[in-house]
Enzyme design. Structure first.
Site, PDB file in Angstrom:
ATOM      1  N   SER A 135       0.831  -1.211   0.000  1.00  0.00           N
ATOM      2  CA  SER A 135       0.000   0.000   0.000  1.00  0.00           C
ATOM      3  C   SER A 135       0.862   1.256   0.000  1.00  0.00           C
ATOM      4  CB  SER A 135      -0.899  -0.001   1.241  1.00  0.00           C
ATOM      5  OG  SER A 135      -1.530   1.240   1.422  1.00  0.00           O
ATOM      6  N   TYR A 160      -2.326  -0.396  10.037  1.00  0.00           N
ATOM      7  CA  TYR A 160      -2.502  -0.958   8.693  1.00  0.00           C
ATOM      8  C   TYR A 160      -1.220  -0.806   7.886  1.00  0.00           C
ATOM      9  CZ  TYR A 160      -3.959  -1.276   3.812  1.00  0.00           C
ATOM     10  OH  TYR A 160      -4.051  -1.602   2.487  1.00  0.00           O
TER      11      TYR A 160
END
Length: 335
Positions: A135, A160
């Site tokens: 990501s 995350y």
């Protein structure tokens, strides 16, 4: 015909990628745990749409779906044993920056334990190429623009992001130790039809359509490198048969057939232009509620895509206005 495992195949990217892989002539096994992070009905709708698509032609014989959680090592190992996978594309993960603050256990289970299980299976079953979702969030508060794969990513500002950085480190170790060709994909704000309902474009469209106000973080002073789903899928397809070769990491002397790539639009869009694109597509005006910066969020994402462009001539072509219009058409048709 190559046999491909797509984890998270009921997810947004997984659904679109599975369909494209089948059209391209691959045999695909998809797995997903269909959790309730957002309404599972949307995941079932994606699976139903794919079943309908493959049922209309001969592609159905090349596709199968299994409900499975990658954190279940025993069943995952059996799946690998029962199939001769050539390529694994791991998209299964607990998503969402803000949700990671509220429910960290879900991220540890899926993004760390689950990903370690994937790596073990790739090691034990001689997988030709592992591609996995990372990501843009790994760049944290990096002020250098655009974000390059060579930039420091050691200061994630959300759990995350920390799990995604951990995936990259684990993959590098397995690639070095066991010779598994591995490609990490740093996705930049992917959007489009069948997208996740927790994403800003979906939330904004719903609120504007219903006449409710939308929350505009950081007073609107935000930019995102929005990347349309078809461009993302095109990039992944091009990378499948372009396995990484032995190379030396910038920060290590350990050679490994490993690489990490930005996969984004290389054209950050201001939040206000983004909102105007949604207003235009809907034919309605938004009611704005200006908010402060949210915890774990970053003001700008901007992908340097020279590395992937050099490898496979990846050049996104979808403008934010065109992409949002296609999303809105789907959003209204699904009702």
């Amino acid at each position: 015909m190559k046999n491909i495992l797509v984890t998270g195949s009921a997810g947004f990217i997984g659904f679109h990628l599975t369909k494209a892989l089948l059209v391209a002539g691959f045999k695909v096994v998809g797995i997903d745990n269909i959790n309730n992070y957002y309404d599972p009905q949307l995941k079932h709708n994606r699976l139903d749409a794919l079943e309908k698509f493959v049922g209309q032609n001969s592609l159905g014989q090349n596709y199968s779906f299994v409900k499975m959680d990658i954190s279940d090592a025993s069943n995952l190992t059996q799946l690998f044993a029962d199939n001769s996978f050539h390529i694994v594309i791991n998209l299964a993960a607990q998503a969402g920056v803000r949700y990671s603050i509220e429910n960290p256990e879900a991220y540890i289970s899926s993004n760390l334990v689950g990903f370690a299980n994937i790596l073990e299976c790739c090691r034990n079953f001689d997988i030709e190429h592992l591609l996995f979702a990372s990501s843009s969030s790994v760049y944290g508060m990096n002020k250098k623009q655009p974000f390059s794969e060579e930039d420091d990513t050691d200061s994630p500002v959300s759990l995350y992001a920390a799990t995604k950085k951990s995936n990259e480190l684990l993959a590098y170790s397995y690639s070095h130790l066991y010779g598994i060709p591995t490609t990490g994909l740093r996705f930049f704000t992917v959007y489009g039809p069948y997208g996740r309902p927790d994403m800003a474009y979906y939330l904004f469209a719903k609120a504007i359509e219903e006449g409710n106000e939308i929350l505009v973080n950081n007073g609107g002073n935000m930019k995102r490198d929005f990347t349309y789903i078809d461009d993302i899928v095109d990039g992944i397809l091009k990378l499948l048969d372009t396995s990484p070769e032995i190379s030396t990491s910038i920060t290590s002397n350990a050679a490994a057939p490993y690489r990490v790539l930005n996969i984004g639009n290389n054209d950050p869009v201001t939040l206000m232009r983004f909102i105007k694109a949604i207003e235009s597509a809907l034919g309605k005006t938004a009611q704005l509620s200006m908010q402060p910066m949210q915890a774990g969020d970053v003001p700008t994402t901007y992908a340097d895509i020279k590395r992937i462009n050099t490898l496979v001539e990846f050049k996104p072509t979808t403008s934010i206005e065109d992409g949002i219009l296609r999303f809105v058409h789907w959003y209204r048709d699904k009702k």
